[in-house]
Design a protein around this motif. Structure first.
Motif, PDB file in Angstrom:
ATOM      1  N   ASP A   1      -4.402  -1.478   4.507  1.00 29.19           N
ATOM      2  CA  ASP A   1      -5.727  -1.258   3.640  1.00 29.19           C
ATOM      3  C   ASP A   1      -4.981  -0.802   2.399  1.00 29.19           C
ATOM      4  OD1 ASP A   1      -7.370  -1.640   5.627  1.00 29.19           O
ATOM      5  OD2 ASP A   1      -7.306   0.689   6.078  1.00 29.19           O
ATOM      6  N   LEU A   2      -3.907  -0.305   2.220  1.00 31.65           N
ATOM      7  CA  LEU A   2      -3.128  -0.092   0.954  1.00 31.65           C
ATOM      8  C   LEU A   2      -2.946  -1.199   0.041  1.00 31.65           C
ATOM      9  CD1 LEU A   2      -1.894   1.717  -1.300  1.00 31.65           C
ATOM     10  CD2 LEU A   2       0.132   1.651   0.112  1.00 31.65           C
ATOM     11  N   VAL A   3      -2.078  -2.140   1.183  1.00 31.91           N
ATOM     12  CA  VAL A   3      -1.543  -3.469   0.450  1.00 31.91           C
ATOM     13  C   VAL A   3      -2.840  -4.243   0.083  1.00 31.91           C
ATOM     14  CG1 VAL A   3      -0.313  -5.450   0.910  1.00 31.91           C
ATOM     15  CG2 VAL A   3       0.648  -3.273   1.679  1.00 31.91           C
ATOM     16  N   ASN A   4      -3.778  -4.408   0.715  1.00 23.54           N
ATOM     17  CA  ASN A   4      -4.891  -5.077   0.558  1.00 23.54           C
ATOM     18  C   ASN A   4      -5.529  -4.596  -0.883  1.00 23.54           C
ATOM     19  OD1 ASN A   4      -4.591  -6.712   2.247  1.00 23.54           O
ATOM     20  ND2 ASN A   4      -6.352  -5.722   3.837  1.00 23.54           N
ATOM     21  N   GLU A   5      -5.735  -3.325  -1.023  1.00 21.91           N
ATOM     22  CA  GLU A   5      -6.554  -2.658  -2.285  1.00 21.91           C
ATOM     23  C   GLU A   5      -5.490  -2.962  -3.540  1.00 21.91           C
ATOM     24  OE1 GLU A   5      -9.158  -1.416  -2.960  1.00 21.91           O
ATOM     25  OE2 GLU A   5      -9.901  -1.702  -1.055  1.00 21.91           O
ATOM     26  N   VAL A   6      -4.248  -2.567  -3.414  1.00 22.26           N
ATOM     27  CA  VAL A   6      -3.064  -3.233  -4.355  1.00 22.26           C
ATOM     28  C   VAL A   6      -3.252  -4.589  -4.856  1.00 22.26           C
ATOM     29  CG1 VAL A   6      -0.863  -3.477  -4.737  1.00 22.26           C
ATOM     30  CG2 VAL A   6      -1.561  -1.393  -3.722  1.00 22.26           C
ATOM     31  N   HIS A   7      -3.413  -5.445  -3.878  1.00 20.85           N
ATOM     32  CA  HIS A   7      -3.627  -6.963  -4.049  1.00 20.85           C
ATOM     33  C   HIS A   7      -4.857  -7.252  -4.918  1.00 20.85           C
ATOM     34  CE1 HIS A   7      -0.245  -9.271  -2.577  1.00 20.85           C
ATOM     35  NE2 HIS A   7      -0.341  -8.600  -1.427  1.00 20.85           N
ATOM     36  N   ARG A   8      -5.885  -6.477  -4.283  1.00 25.49           N
ATOM     37  CA  ARG A   8      -7.218  -6.786  -5.240  1.00 25.49           C
ATOM     38  C   ARG A   8      -7.234  -6.308  -6.420  1.00 25.49           C
ATOM     39  NH1 ARG A   8     -10.101  -6.335  -0.570  1.00 25.49           N
ATOM     40  NH2 ARG A   8      -9.931  -4.201  -0.305  1.00 25.49           N
ATOM     41  N   LEU A   9      -6.653  -4.947  -6.854  1.00 25.16           N
ATOM     42  CA  LEU A   9      -6.717  -4.470  -8.021  1.00 25.16           C
ATOM     43  C   LEU A   9      -5.958  -5.226  -9.024  1.00 25.16           C
ATOM     44  CD1 LEU A   9      -7.832  -1.907  -9.459  1.00 25.16           C
ATOM     45  CD2 LEU A   9      -5.607  -0.697  -8.650  1.00 25.16           C
TER      46      LEU A   9
ATOM     47  N   LEU B   1       0.561   3.863  -8.880  1.00 26.35           N
ATOM     48  CA  LEU B   1      -0.053   4.427  -7.759  1.00 26.35           C
ATOM     49  C   LEU B   1       0.470   5.758  -7.610  1.00 26.35           C
ATOM     50  CD1 LEU B   1      -1.394   3.362  -5.073  1.00 26.35           C
ATOM     51  CD2 LEU B   1       0.815   2.796  -4.249  1.00 26.35           C
ATOM     52  N   THR B   2      -0.622   6.653  -7.431  1.00 25.12           N
ATOM     53  CA  THR B   2      -0.269   8.206  -7.688  1.00 25.12           C
ATOM     54  C   THR B   2      -0.941   9.113  -6.596  1.00 25.12           C
ATOM     55  OG1 THR B   2       0.052  10.038  -9.016  1.00 25.12           O
ATOM     56  CG2 THR B   2      -1.657   8.456  -9.757  1.00 25.12           C
ATOM     57  N   ASP B   3      -0.208  10.031  -6.318  1.00 20.09           N
ATOM     58  CA  ASP B   3      -0.932  10.954  -5.515  1.00 20.09           C
ATOM     59  C   ASP B   3      -1.662  11.874  -6.613  1.00 20.09           C
ATOM     60  OD1 ASP B   3      -1.863  12.878  -3.573  1.00 20.09           O
ATOM     61  OD2 ASP B   3       0.143  13.746  -3.181  1.00 20.09           O
ATOM     62  N   ILE B   4      -2.566  12.777  -6.311  1.00 22.81           N
ATOM     63  CA  ILE B   4      -3.331  13.692  -7.250  1.00 22.81           C
ATOM     64  C   ILE B   4      -2.595  14.992  -7.443  1.00 22.81           C
ATOM     65  CG2 ILE B   4      -5.379  14.680  -7.735  1.00 22.81           C
ATOM     66  CD1 ILE B   4      -7.030  12.274  -7.135  1.00 22.81           C
ATOM     67  N   VAL B   5      -2.429  15.565  -6.114  1.00 21.90           N
ATOM     68  CA  VAL B   5      -1.681  16.969  -6.254  1.00 21.90           C
ATOM     69  C   VAL B   5      -0.250  16.946  -6.166  1.00 21.90           C
ATOM     70  CG1 VAL B   5      -1.922  19.122  -4.915  1.00 21.90           C
ATOM     71  CG2 VAL B   5      -4.145  17.812  -5.144  1.00 21.90           C
ATOM     72  N   MET B   6       0.159  17.050  -7.243  1.00 25.33           N
ATOM     73  CA  MET B   6       1.709  17.106  -7.254  1.00 25.33           C
ATOM     74  C   MET B   6       2.233  18.367  -8.176  1.00 25.33           C
ATOM     75  SD  MET B   6       2.862  13.193  -7.704  1.00 25.33           S
ATOM     76  CE  MET B   6       1.847  13.077  -9.241  1.00 25.33           C
TER      77      MET B   6
ATOM     78  N   CYS C   1       7.549  -5.009  -6.549  1.00 27.40           N
ATOM     79  CA  CYS C   1       8.844  -4.287  -6.762  1.00 27.40           C
ATOM     80  C   CYS C   1       8.262  -2.851  -7.115  1.00 27.40           C
ATOM     81  CB  CYS C   1       9.540  -5.067  -8.067  1.00 27.40           C
ATOM     82  SG  CYS C   1      10.582  -4.230  -8.950  1.00 27.40           S
ATOM     83  N   VAL C   2       8.725  -2.044  -6.382  1.00 27.91           N
ATOM     84  CA  VAL C   2       8.259  -0.561  -6.517  1.00 27.91           C
ATOM     85  C   VAL C   2       9.383   0.353  -7.056  1.00 27.91           C
ATOM     86  CG1 VAL C   2       7.357   1.210  -5.204  1.00 27.91           C
ATOM     87  CG2 VAL C   2       7.068  -0.884  -4.293  1.00 27.91           C
TER      88      VAL C   2
ATOM     89  N   MET D   1       6.157  10.412   3.091  1.00 24.09           N
ATOM     90  CA  MET D   1       4.683   9.258   2.533  1.00 24.09           C
ATOM     91  C   MET D   1       5.444   8.714   1.488  1.00 24.09           C
ATOM     92  SD  MET D   1       1.704   8.429   2.680  1.00 24.09           S
ATOM     93  CE  MET D   1       0.061   9.192   2.778  1.00 24.09           C
ATOM     94  N   ARG D   2       6.100   9.002   0.684  1.00 25.18           N
ATOM     95  CA  ARG D   2       6.782   8.081  -0.198  1.00 25.18           C
ATOM     96  C   ARG D   2       7.780   6.909   0.272  1.00 25.18           C
ATOM     97  NH1 ARG D   2       8.916  11.643  -3.048  1.00 25.18           N
ATOM     98  NH2 ARG D   2      11.068  11.212  -2.480  1.00 25.18           N
ATOM     99  N   ARG D   3       8.635   7.220   1.193  1.00 21.05           N
ATOM    100  CA  ARG D   3       9.212   6.327   1.815  1.00 21.05           C
ATOM    101  C   ARG D   3       8.316   5.259   2.478  1.00 21.05           C
ATOM    102  NH1 ARG D   3      12.932  10.690   2.769  1.00 21.05           N
ATOM    103  NH2 ARG D   3      11.899  11.244   4.689  1.00 21.05           N
ATOM    104  N   PHE D   4       7.506   5.802   3.217  1.00 20.24           N
ATOM    105  CA  PHE D   4       6.667   5.038   4.071  1.00 20.24           C
ATOM    106  C   PHE D   4       5.923   4.096   3.013  1.00 20.24           C
ATOM    107  CE2 PHE D   4       2.335   5.236   6.533  1.00 20.24           C
ATOM    108  CZ  PHE D   4       3.195   4.524   7.743  1.00 20.24           C
ATOM    109  N   LEU D   5       5.376   4.350   1.997  1.00 15.96           N
ATOM    110  CA  LEU D   5       4.600   3.587   0.952  1.00 15.96           C
ATOM    111  C   LEU D   5       5.572   2.679   0.311  1.00 15.96           C
ATOM    112  CD1 LEU D   5       2.346   6.385  -0.510  1.00 15.96           C
ATOM    113  CD2 LEU D   5       1.554   4.642   0.911  1.00 15.96           C
ATOM    114  N   VAL D   6       6.658   2.983  -0.087  1.00 20.24           N
ATOM    115  CA  VAL D   6       7.777   2.231  -0.623  1.00 20.24           C
ATOM    116  C   VAL D   6       7.975   1.048   0.363  1.00 20.24           C
ATOM    117  CG1 VAL D   6      10.159   2.035  -1.424  1.00 20.24           C
ATOM    118  CG2 VAL D   6       8.571   3.866  -2.291  1.00 20.24           C
ATOM    119  N   LYS D   7       8.371   1.305   1.542  1.00 22.32           N
ATOM    120  CA  LYS D   7       8.602   0.326   2.410  1.00 22.32           C
ATOM    121  C   LYS D   7       7.596  -0.533   2.871  1.00 22.32           C
ATOM    122  CE  LYS D   7      11.253   2.096   5.596  1.00 22.32           C
ATOM    123  NZ  LYS D   7      11.643   2.790   6.838  1.00 22.32           N
ATOM    124  N   ALA D   8       6.381  -0.144   2.892  1.00 21.97           N
ATOM    125  CA  ALA D   8       5.187  -0.944   2.834  1.00 21.97           C
ATOM    126  C   ALA D   8       4.925  -1.995   1.798  1.00 21.97           C
ATOM    127  CB  ALA D   8       3.890  -0.313   3.342  1.00 21.97           C
ATOM    128  N   LEU D   9       4.964  -1.462   0.614  1.00 20.41           N
ATOM    129  CA  LEU D   9       4.754  -2.246  -0.412  1.00 20.41           C
ATOM    130  C   LEU D   9       5.926  -3.409  -0.819  1.00 20.41           C
ATOM    131  CD1 LEU D   9       3.463   0.807  -2.859  1.00 20.41           C
ATOM    132  CD2 LEU D   9       2.089  -1.210  -2.183  1.00 20.41           C
TER     133      LEU D   9
END
Length: 124
Positions: A113-121, A55-60, A32-33, A18-26
């Protein structure tokens, strides 16, 4: 205000795929991630370098995302926070003292959706 597209994002996610996936998308979206697999390491980085978004997972392990977000906003009241979680109810529980302005993105989600939410925030 910095260009939201060039914003520095700190990602804390203990799931390697998931982390690799998110980093690549962002990164593909121009961000800059910097990423870590646990909250404690992410927090240590926050203490030495400023970020626009956490940007953080909750359960870690070691430090959960809510504790990380709380400490991050103590260090930098202007940092934006977004939780990515399969446990939205946990984040929404008022007893956990998560930063009130934090956004929550429930898994599973589409990368767009993630990228759009990040841009919006970041534009807020």
């Amino acid at each position: 205000m910095t260009d939201p597209a060039a914003a520095k994002i700190l990602l804390a996610e203990d799931d390697n795929d998931m982390r690799r996936f998110l980093v690549k998308a962002l990164q593909h979206a121009g961000f800059c991630v910097t990423s870590f697999d646990n909250g404690l390491a992410a927090y240590d980085q926050l203490r030495v370098e400023p970020f626009e978004l956490l940007l953080t997972d909750i359960v870690m392990p070691e430090m959960d995302g809510i504790e990380l977000a709380r400490r991050a906003t103590e260090l930098d009241p202007d940092i934006k926070v977004m939780f990515i979680t399969g446990f939205a109810a946990v984040a929404l529980n008022p007893d956990n003292q998560a930063p009130s302005q934090a956004k929550i993105l429930s898994k599973p989600f589409h990368l767009r959706d993630l990228v759009n939410e990040v841009h919006r925030l970041l534009a807020a």
